[in-house]
Design a protein around this motif. Structure first.
Motif: not given
Length: 204
Positions: A81-95
């Motif tokens: 879940l931590a890895v998936y959360g970080v990937l989602a955060a990167r998508r949100a940051w980069a748009g």
């Protein structure tokens, strides 16, 4: 009596599945992306059916005797879940939501592996589905017990089908990159929060 047992199984299963969770968030996102929706829905439903039938067959008693197994799943699930959360955060940051190649949106193999991880690395799914539903089914005997299990399985199939295929109704909202950033930001916070919760709260 059989209909009553089936309805009870449907209601109990629906109450456990519909509550928001990491698996539901994953199914929703794949439905919005319209990628591998059938695979995701089938995998989640198959996983639930397997766990429900395991509970009816008495596997819950075995799990109670091996608490260390739940602890292994606890830490493995937290890491995933931590890895998936970080990937989602990167998508949100980069748009780049809906466009970036990640474990939730690329090949069928990666989608399948992610879906299996969301399904089986969650220790609470064993407590809720195998032990709780298995225990509730034991209130019935013979055919009625399997009617309860059938109702629970139908609820799972109905929910994941509705979530996966019904999410396309939200597509007009997600034509903007801002909506994807909000969704991915929510997914990131949710996944990271669940990961932290698994690490900080012992499983009884």
């Amino acid at each position: 009596m059989y209909i009553t047992a089936a309805l009870a199984g449907f209601a109990a299963s629906a109450g456990l599945i519909i509550a928001i969770g990491s698996q539901n968030a994953f199914v929703l996102r794949q439905g919005l992306l319209q990628r591998n929706v059938g695979l995701v829905v089938a995998t989640c439903a198959f996983g639930d059916i397997t766990l429900i039938l395991s509970g009816v067959l008495g596997v819950g008693a075995v799990i109670r005797e091996w608490p260390a197994l739940l602890q292994v799943l606890r830490f493995g699930g937290a890491a995933f879940l931590a890895v998936y959360g970080v990937l989602a955060a990167r998508r949100a940051w980069a748009g780049t939501g809906g466009l970036a190649p990640d474990m939730g949106s690329t090949s069928s193999r990666r989608v399948l592996l992610a879906c299996l991880a969301f399904t089986f690395l969650n220790p609470h799914v064993y407590l809720d589905t195998v032990i709780l539903l298995g225990g509730l089914s034991s209130r019935y005997a013979g055919v009625a017990q399997w009617a309860f299990a059938a109702g629970a399985c139908v609820a799972s199939v109905a929910w994941f089908s509705t979530l996966g295929y019904g999410s396309r109704l939200l597509l007009p909202v997600f034509r903007s990159s801002r909506a994807w950033r909000v969704l991915d930001g929510f997914v990131a916070l949710f996944m990271l929060g669940l990961s932290l919760l698994l690490l900080l709260r012992p499983i009884d």
